[in-house]
Design a protein around this motif. Structure first.
Motif, mmCIF file in Angstrom:
data_model
loop_
_atom_site.group_PDB
_atom_site.id
_atom_site.type_symbol
_atom_site.label_atom_id
_atom_site.label_comp_id
_atom_site.label_asym_id
_atom_site.label_seq_id
_atom_site.Cartn_x
_atom_site.Cartn_y
_atom_site.Cartn_z
ATOM 1 N N GLY A 184 28.765 32.970 44.154
ATOM 2 C CA GLY A 184 29.919 32.746 44.472
ATOM 3 C C GLY A 184 30.224 31.172 44.580
ATOM 4 N N PHE A 185 31.190 30.682 44.040
ATOM 5 C CA PHE A 185 31.635 29.093 44.216
ATOM 6 C C PHE A 185 33.193 28.924 44.489
ATOM 7 C CE2 PHE A 185 28.315 30.335 41.001
ATOM 8 C CZ PHE A 185 27.324 29.367 41.210
ATOM 9 N N THR A 186 33.371 27.719 44.996
ATOM 10 C CA THR A 186 34.589 27.339 45.305
ATOM 11 C C THR A 186 35.073 26.220 44.796
ATOM 12 O OG1 THR A 186 34.199 26.330 47.393
ATOM 13 C CG2 THR A 186 34.639 28.710 47.585
ATOM 14 N N ASP A 187 36.301 25.477 44.978
ATOM 15 C CA ASP A 187 36.255 24.267 44.588
ATOM 16 C C ASP A 187 36.233 23.215 45.800
ATOM 17 O OD1 ASP A 187 38.668 24.466 46.281
ATOM 18 O OD2 ASP A 187 40.131 24.931 44.592
ATOM 19 N N SER A 188 36.831 22.236 45.872
ATOM 20 C CA SER A 188 36.321 21.096 47.009
ATOM 21 C C SER A 188 37.291 21.230 48.116
ATOM 22 C CB SER A 188 36.203 19.779 46.371
ATOM 23 O OG SER A 188 37.558 19.323 45.994
ATOM 24 N N ARG A 189 38.634 21.924 48.019
ATOM 25 C CA ARG A 189 39.465 21.964 48.948
ATOM 26 C C ARG A 189 38.988 22.754 50.241
ATOM 27 N NH1 ARG A 189 44.518 24.707 45.961
ATOM 28 N NH2 ARG A 189 42.804 26.059 45.386
ATOM 29 N N GLY A 190 39.392 22.138 51.320
ATOM 30 C CA GLY A 190 38.862 23.054 52.565
ATOM 31 C C GLY A 190 37.534 22.318 53.086
ATOM 32 N N THR A 191 36.885 22.622 54.218
ATOM 33 C CA THR A 191 35.765 22.310 54.856
ATOM 34 C C THR A 191 34.568 22.701 54.096
ATOM 35 O OG1 THR A 191 35.707 23.761 56.591
ATOM 36 C CG2 THR A 191 37.011 21.945 57.120
ATOM 37 N N ASP A 192 33.479 22.121 54.112
ATOM 38 C CA ASP A 192 32.206 22.360 53.505
ATOM 39 C C ASP A 192 32.070 24.052 54.089
ATOM 40 O OD1 ASP A 192 32.137 20.147 52.206
ATOM 41 O OD2 ASP A 192 30.521 19.455 53.300
ATOM 42 N N ALA A 193 32.148 24.097 55.341
ATOM 43 C CA ALA A 193 31.913 25.323 56.287
ATOM 44 C C ALA A 193 32.721 26.477 55.647
ATOM 45 C CB ALA A 193 31.915 25.317 57.626
ATOM 46 N N HIS A 194 34.099 26.195 55.504
ATOM 47 C CA HIS A 194 34.864 26.958 55.117
ATOM 48 C C HIS A 194 34.646 27.740 53.467
ATOM 49 C CE1 HIS A 194 38.947 29.249 54.183
ATOM 50 N NE2 HIS A 194 38.921 28.605 53.278
ATOM 51 N N ASN A 195 34.263 26.859 52.829
ATOM 52 C CA ASN A 195 33.900 26.988 51.477
ATOM 53 C C ASN A 195 32.640 27.793 51.353
ATOM 54 O OD1 ASN A 195 36.548 25.820 50.587
ATOM 55 N ND2 ASN A 195 35.425 23.738 50.151
ATOM 56 N N GLN A 196 31.760 27.317 52.061
ATOM 57 C CA GLN A 196 30.572 28.286 52.119
ATOM 58 C C GLN A 196 30.620 29.713 52.412
ATOM 59 O OE1 GLN A 196 27.691 27.346 50.900
ATOM 60 N NE2 GLN A 196 26.628 29.126 51.384
ATOM 61 N N ASP A 197 31.436 29.805 53.423
ATOM 62 C CA ASP A 197 31.666 31.185 53.953
ATOM 63 C C ASP A 197 32.491 31.909 52.930
ATOM 64 O OD1 ASP A 197 31.909 33.141 56.166
ATOM 65 O OD2 ASP A 197 34.046 32.730 55.972
ATOM 66 N N LEU A 198 33.605 31.507 52.412
ATOM 67 C CA LEU A 198 34.445 32.014 51.196
ATOM 68 C C LEU A 198 33.834 32.386 50.123
ATOM 69 C CD1 LEU A 198 37.169 33.139 50.556
ATOM 70 C CD2 LEU A 198 37.533 30.882 49.515
ATOM 71 N N SER A 199 32.837 31.427 49.879
ATOM 72 C CA SER A 199 32.026 31.943 48.650
ATOM 73 C C SER A 199 31.082 33.108 48.685
ATOM 74 C CB SER A 199 31.208 30.504 48.116
ATOM 75 O OG SER A 199 30.216 30.321 48.946
ATOM 76 N N GLU A 200 30.335 33.102 50.042
ATOM 77 C CA GLU A 200 29.570 34.020 50.248
ATOM 78 C C GLU A 200 30.213 35.576 50.726
ATOM 79 O OE1 GLU A 200 27.829 33.019 54.053
ATOM 80 O OE2 GLU A 200 26.489 31.356 53.050
ATOM 81 N N ARG A 201 31.395 35.536 50.745
ATOM 82 C CA ARG A 201 32.141 36.444 51.168
ATOM 83 C C ARG A 201 32.861 37.396 49.617
ATOM 84 N NH1 ARG A 201 36.884 35.934 53.387
ATOM 85 N NH2 ARG A 201 36.812 33.634 53.933
ATOM 86 N N ARG A 202 33.128 36.277 48.758
ATOM 87 C CA ARG A 202 33.615 36.760 47.790
ATOM 88 C C ARG A 202 32.180 37.365 46.869
ATOM 89 N NH1 ARG A 202 38.012 32.043 45.574
ATOM 90 N NH2 ARG A 202 39.962 33.150 46.508
ATOM 91 N N ALA A 203 31.125 36.832 46.755
ATOM 92 C CA ALA A 203 30.049 37.429 46.018
ATOM 93 C C ALA A 203 29.805 38.620 46.680
ATOM 94 C CB ALA A 203 28.804 36.354 46.290
ATOM 95 N N VAL A 222 22.641 38.060 46.327
ATOM 96 C CA VAL A 222 23.929 37.594 46.504
ATOM 97 C C VAL A 222 23.821 36.298 47.245
ATOM 98 C CG1 VAL A 222 26.135 38.203 47.538
ATOM 99 C CG2 VAL A 222 24.805 40.134 46.430
ATOM 100 N N VAL A 223 24.427 35.343 46.531
ATOM 101 C CA VAL A 223 24.415 34.057 47.140
ATOM 102 C C VAL A 223 25.861 33.388 46.869
ATOM 103 C CG1 VAL A 223 23.323 31.751 46.994
ATOM 104 C CG2 VAL A 223 21.945 33.821 46.733
ATOM 105 N N GLY A 224 26.121 32.605 48.214
ATOM 106 C CA GLY A 224 27.312 31.596 47.895
ATOM 107 C C GLY A 224 27.154 30.170 47.852
ATOM 108 N N HIS A 225 27.620 29.540 47.281
ATOM 109 C CA HIS A 225 27.129 28.365 46.774
ATOM 110 C C HIS A 225 28.470 27.210 47.516
ATOM 111 C CE1 HIS A 225 23.661 29.375 44.490
ATOM 112 N NE2 HIS A 225 24.391 30.242 44.092
#
Length: 258
Positions: A184-203, A222-225
């Motif tokens: 899972g991957f996100t864009d750069s909006r939001g905090t690093d912690a939020h984006n890491q958590d979101l990418s993990e949950r989506r994967a 399964v890995v979030g980046h």
């Protein structure tokens, strides 16, 4: 030229000509006891959604159990029931209640000659090609954009996402040795912690969807980046859209196979 597929759990064999779709040739195994006995009762969460012609008749149960119990556990889950309903509707036509089981049982492939048994592990090469796999060092990789799978900032799959993943789930059920990486991957909006958590949950949500479609969970990595591996600039809306993605890699597989 033919190919032979086996499913050891039920001892089924499918011999399908490579020049025609498997469904066009399919003739299902309906001879296996005890499913064809009048007193046998189907079990599982999918039983209530089976067509009455399949749920309430010995012939219907004999159609369902040897051919659509994909994981061989003796129960029918919702996905297996959906598969059985869809294929019975295809072969029976608009008047399912008048389907001629006897004529079907006497057709080609019964009692000698070539027998073609379609199971829920048969995969669609055209549908797999439509994913647009690309070759990467890890294997055959497909990219699923956020707007295909999720609403913004959510890890809940859209209703249409399941249909998008279904051909791949069928391929994985038919090829139990294939290992899969979901990233899972996100864009750069939001905090690093939020984006890491979101990418993990989506994967994890994509992995869970495959699990719900009876693909064995243990084969998945399964890995979030987070935002750490962009494929485009994060300074434009178009670039950020490309960065919000889930990648599914069939480890060690060739993209040109599809």
């Amino acid at each position: 030229m033919t190919r032979t597929f086996t499913r050891a759990a039920l001892g089924l064999v499918m011999i399908a000509a490579t020049t025609a779709p498997a469904f066009a040739q399919a003739r299902y195994d309906m001879s296996n006891p005890p499913w064809s006995r009048p007193g046998y009762r189907l079990e599982g969460a999918g039983v209530p959604i089976l067509f009455p012609e399949l749920r309430n008749t010995p012939r219907g149960r004999a159609f369902v159990m040897p051919n659509f119990d994909a994981n061989g556990d003796g129960r029918i889950n919702r996905q297996e029931a959906d598969d059985a309903n869809r294929e019975f509707a295809r072969i029976a036509g608009p008047r399912r209640d008048r389907f001629d089981w006897d004529a079907y049982g006497r057709g080609p492939g019964r009692g000698g000659g070539t027998t073609v048994v379609e199971t829920t592990t048969t995969w669609d090469r055209g549908a797999m090609r439509n994913y647009g796999f690309r070759q990467t060092p890890r294997g055959a990789t497909l990219t699923l954009q956020e707007d295909v799978l999720f609403r913004t900032d959510s890890d809940v799959l859209r209703p249409g996402a399941i249909e998008k993943l279904r051909p791949l789930a069928r391929y994985l059920r038919g090829n139990p040795g294939v290992r899969v990486a979901i990233d899972g991957f996100t864009d750069s909006r939001g905090t690093d912690a939020h984006n890491q958590d979101l990418s993990e949950r989506r994967a994890a949500s994509v992995r869970q969807a495959f699990d719900d479609m009876d693909v064995v969970r243990a084969r998945f990595s399964v890995v979030g980046h987070g935002e750490s591996q962009p494929v485009a600039t994060n300074t434009t809306a178009a670039g950020m859209r490309l960065n919000r993605r889930v990648e599914v890699t069939l480890l060690g597989q060739r993209a040109d196979r599809f």
